[in-house]
Design an enzyme around this catalytic site. Structure first.
Site, PDB file in Angstrom:
ATOM      1  NE  ARG A  92      -1.286   2.396   2.905  1.00 47.38           N
ATOM      2  CZ  ARG A  92      -0.722   3.474   3.444  1.00 47.38           C
ATOM      3  NH1 ARG A  92      -0.547   4.572   2.729  1.00 47.38           N
ATOM      4  NH2 ARG A  92      -0.310   3.472   4.703  1.00 47.38           N
ATOM      5  CG  ASP A  93       3.179   4.364   3.014  1.00 44.47           C
ATOM      6  OD1 ASP A  93       3.632   5.086   2.117  1.00 44.47           O
ATOM      7  OD2 ASP A  93       3.045   4.751   4.183  1.00 44.47           O
ATOM      8  CG  HIS A 122       2.874   4.721   9.152  1.00 50.31           C
ATOM      9  ND1 HIS A 122       2.456   3.676   8.353  1.00 50.31           N
ATOM     10  CD2 HIS A 122       3.312   5.677   8.302  1.00 50.31           C
ATOM     11  CE1 HIS A 122       2.633   4.000   7.085  1.00 50.31           C
ATOM     12  NE2 HIS A 122       3.156   5.209   7.021  1.00 50.31           N
ATOM     13  CG  HIS A 179       7.181   7.734   5.864  1.00 51.12           C
ATOM     14  ND1 HIS A 179       7.163   7.319   4.561  1.00 51.12           N
ATOM     15  CD2 HIS A 179       5.941   7.483   6.362  1.00 51.12           C
ATOM     16  CE1 HIS A 179       5.967   6.856   4.268  1.00 51.12           C
ATOM     17  NE2 HIS A 179       5.189   6.943   5.332  1.00 51.12           N
ATOM     18  CB  CYS A 223       1.874  10.796   1.523  1.00 49.51           C
ATOM     19  SG  CYS A 223       0.302  11.565   1.101  1.00 49.51           S
ATOM     20  CG  ASN A 278       6.494   3.341   4.855  1.00 49.82           C
ATOM     21  OD1 ASN A 278       6.086   3.583   3.740  1.00 49.82           O
ATOM     22  ND2 ASN A 278       5.735   3.464   5.913  1.00 49.82           N
TER      23      ASN A 278
HETATM   24  N1  COA Z   1     -12.887   4.817  -3.765  1.00 55.62           N
HETATM   25  C1  COA Z   1     -13.329   4.840  -5.033  1.00 55.62           C
HETATM   26  N2  COA Z   1     -13.975   5.894  -5.585  1.00 55.62           N
HETATM   27  C2  COA Z   1     -14.188   6.953  -4.793  1.00 55.62           C
HETATM   28  C3  COA Z   1     -13.756   6.998  -3.463  1.00 55.62           C
HETATM   29  C4  COA Z   1     -13.076   5.871  -2.952  1.00 55.62           C
HETATM   30  N3  COA Z   1     -12.587   5.839  -1.707  1.00 55.62           N
HETATM   31  N4  COA Z   1     -14.077   8.176  -2.932  1.00 55.62           N
HETATM   32  C5  COA Z   1     -14.690   8.889  -3.894  1.00 55.62           C
HETATM   33  N5  COA Z   1     -14.748   8.158  -5.027  1.00 55.62           N
HETATM   34  C6  COA Z   1     -15.279   8.559  -6.324  1.00 55.62           C
HETATM   35  C7  COA Z   1     -16.661   9.153  -6.253  1.00 55.62           C
HETATM   36  O1  COA Z   1     -17.628   8.145  -6.377  1.00 55.62           O
HETATM   37  C8  COA Z   1     -16.666  10.122  -7.417  1.00 55.62           C
HETATM   38  O2  COA Z   1     -16.819   9.382  -8.598  1.00 55.62           O
HETATM   39  P1  COA Z   1     -17.674   9.965  -9.823  1.00 55.62           P
HETATM   40  O3  COA Z   1     -16.926  11.195 -10.274  1.00 55.62           O
HETATM   41  O4  COA Z   1     -17.648   8.853 -10.815  1.00 55.62           O
HETATM   42  O5  COA Z   1     -19.009  10.257  -9.250  1.00 55.62           O
HETATM   43  C9  COA Z   1     -15.240  10.659  -7.412  1.00 55.62           C
HETATM   44  O6  COA Z   1     -14.449   9.632  -6.800  1.00 55.62           O
HETATM   45  C10 COA Z   1     -15.093  11.973  -6.663  1.00 55.62           C
HETATM   46  O7  COA Z   1     -15.687  11.786  -5.378  1.00 55.62           O
HETATM   47  P2  COA Z   1     -15.566  12.873  -4.208  1.00 55.62           P
HETATM   48  O8  COA Z   1     -16.229  12.327  -2.993  1.00 55.62           O
HETATM   49  O9  COA Z   1     -16.034  14.203  -4.733  1.00 55.62           O
HETATM   50  O10 COA Z   1     -14.018  12.878  -3.920  1.00 55.62           O
HETATM   51  P3  COA Z   1     -13.027  14.101  -3.918  1.00 55.62           P
HETATM   52  O11 COA Z   1     -12.796  14.586  -5.290  1.00 55.62           O
HETATM   53  O12 COA Z   1     -13.459  15.063  -2.873  1.00 55.62           O
HETATM   54  O13 COA Z   1     -11.671  13.380  -3.452  1.00 55.62           O
HETATM   55  C11 COA Z   1     -10.684  11.607  -2.186  1.00 55.62           C
HETATM   56  C12 COA Z   1     -11.579  12.823  -2.178  1.00 55.62           C
HETATM   57  C13 COA Z   1     -10.470  11.157  -0.750  1.00 55.62           C
HETATM   58  C14 COA Z   1     -11.363  10.491  -2.975  1.00 55.62           C
HETATM   59  C15 COA Z   1      -9.323  11.979  -2.882  1.00 55.62           C
HETATM   60  O14 COA Z   1      -8.806  13.117  -2.287  1.00 55.62           O
HETATM   61  C16 COA Z   1      -8.338  10.837  -2.811  1.00 55.62           C
HETATM   62  O15 COA Z   1      -8.453   9.865  -3.530  1.00 55.62           O
HETATM   63  N6  COA Z   1      -7.294  10.912  -1.973  1.00 55.62           N
HETATM   64  C17 COA Z   1      -6.307   9.880  -1.901  1.00 55.62           C
HETATM   65  C18 COA Z   1      -5.560  10.012  -0.644  1.00 55.62           C
HETATM   66  C19 COA Z   1      -4.499   8.969  -0.498  1.00 55.62           C
HETATM   67  O16 COA Z   1      -4.656   7.831  -0.891  1.00 55.62           O
HETATM   68  N7  COA Z   1      -3.352   9.363   0.076  1.00 55.62           N
HETATM   69  C20 COA Z   1      -2.279   8.490   0.313  1.00 55.62           C
HETATM   70  C21 COA Z   1      -2.474   7.672   1.529  1.00 55.62           C
HETATM   71  S1  COA Z   1      -2.309   8.568   3.004  1.00 55.62           S
HETATM   72 ZN    ZN Z   2       3.123   6.348   5.264  1.00 58.99          ZN
END
Ligand code: COA
Ligand code: ZN
Length: 313
Positions: free
Chosen positions: A18-19, A214, A216, A247, A256
């Site tokens: 994952r990370d 956790h 890094h 991240c 990490n």
């Molecule tokens: N898994 C799959 N799809 C997801 C989802 C999830 N966890 N969360 C939201 N979506 C989809 C929604 O259904 C929507 O799809 P659509 O456009 O087809 O309707 C789209 O993504 C946007 O949804 P929304 O709730 O408006 O999300 P957002 O644009 O506000 O983004 C996150 C929020 C959390 C989804 C985004 O910031 C993100 O993916 N962050 C990743 C963070 C991460 O992994 N960091 C590293 C680890 S710490």
């Molecule tokens: Zn991390």
């Protein structure tokens, strides 16, 4: 006052899938991810964070998240954990049968906005809602919910992160019903004194709730921070094979602590990991084959086990 003896067993959680893969550009085929997972279980790991339930548009590496979780569950014999950034991901993970869900939010408002596009308090509310969802599905006691407080030691966007903010969040997430609280140094800002102080303070706020660390290794403090956390009673540690990780939504983030080096450290100071080192180092060789051209760290792989390993503890 007599001190209770601390347990000499630790849980070392592999987060490489994952990370570790978050910052890797080349997409590892699903079958290779599952080979990695299977090997890691064979090494003796009892918990592995196998993937992340995020939209593929955010991190394309995890477009196969549901498939990886399904394959990991078929391997069996370990706790298959997945990371989720919001309630939506949490519900998907519940529906797909994750054994454990790690829900991430950041103590830094700026990092929370960058990472999950909402204020930290809104993320905390989503965690509370996820607990409610899990319980309503009759999954309490079956699916563990871990709340991860990222950037707990400082943030590469906003700088300082007040310890009081981390303590308030810890209290709130514990009260919400978290089964574990994981404290993350997302960008490698922590030092051992800070680690000792913060974990001790969190313990006084959340009581017996298990704490995980956790770290890094961005500034070379990773393993020193492991010792500091272990000294104040932490017995759950995350690490990524070959020190992969970081991240993508935090500037300057790097890998990490390396699983193999962390396991070596823990065993060397008498904390049992249950890990087969020979197998782990063989897996570490395979990792390099799977990710050609990727920068992979870790000292144990270079140097090998010391002849005195385990005889000096
Ligand atoms: N898994 C799959 N799809 C997801 C989802 C999830 N966890 N969360 C939201 N979506 C989809 C929604 O259904 C929507 O799809 P659509 O456009 O087809 O309707 C789209 O993504 C946007 O949804 P929304 O709730 O408006 O999300 P957002 O644009 O506000 O983004 C996150 C929020 C959390 C989804 C985004 O910031 C993100 O993916 N962050 C990743 C963070 C991460 O992994 N960091 C590293 C680890 S710490
Ligand atoms: Zn991390």
């Amino acid at each position: 006052m007599k001190r209770m003896p601390l347990p000499d067993k630790v849980d070392l959680r592999e987060v490489g899938l994952r990370d570790g893969l978050q910052m890797v550009g080349q997409i590892l085929p699903t079958q290779t991810k599952l080979d990695w997972c299977r090997d890691q279980v064979a090494c003796g790991f009892s918990e592995i964070e196998v993937t992340s339930f995020v939209p593929p548009s955010s991190i394309p590496q995890f477009a196969d998240a549901a498939e990886v979780l399904k394959g990991a569950k078929a391997i069996g014999g370990f706790t298959a954990a997945v990371l989720v950034p919001n309630l939506k991901g949490g519900i998907r993970a519940l529906e797909r049968g994750a054994d454990k869900i790690t829900f991430v939010l950041s103590a830094s408002e700026a990092h929370n906005m960058s990472n999950v596009r909402r204020p930290t308090d809104a993320s905390a509310t989503e965690f509370e809602d996820l607990v409610t969802e899990r319980d309503a599905r009759g999954l309490k006691g079956k699916v563990a919910l871990s709340a991860v407080i990222a950037t707990a030691f400082g943030c590469s966007i906003q700088g300082e992160v007040p310890e009081d903010r981390v303590l308030d969040l810890s209290e709130r997430l514990a009260a919400a019903g978290a089964d574990e609280l994981s404290i993350a140094d997302t960008v490698g800002y922590g030092n051992p004194l800070q680690v000792r102080r913060l974990f001790a303070a969190i313990s006084t706020v959340v009581g017996p709730l298990p704490l995980a660390a956790h770290f890094h290794d961005t500034r070379g403090m990773g393993l020193a921070n492991v010792i500091a956390a272990a000294e104040v009673g932490v017995r759950r540690f995350d690490a990524a094979l070959g020190g992969l990780g970081g991240c993508p939504f935090a500037p300057g983030a790097t890998g990490n602590i390396a699983t193999e080096d962390c396991a070596y450290l823990l065993e060397s100071i008498g904390l049992s990991t249950g890990i087969d080192f020979e197998r782990l180092l063989q897996l570490r060789v395979r990792l390099e084959e799977w990710l050609p051209g990727e920068r992979i760290e870790g000292r144990l792989k270079q140097a090998g086990l010391a002849k005195t390993f385990l005889s000096a503890a």
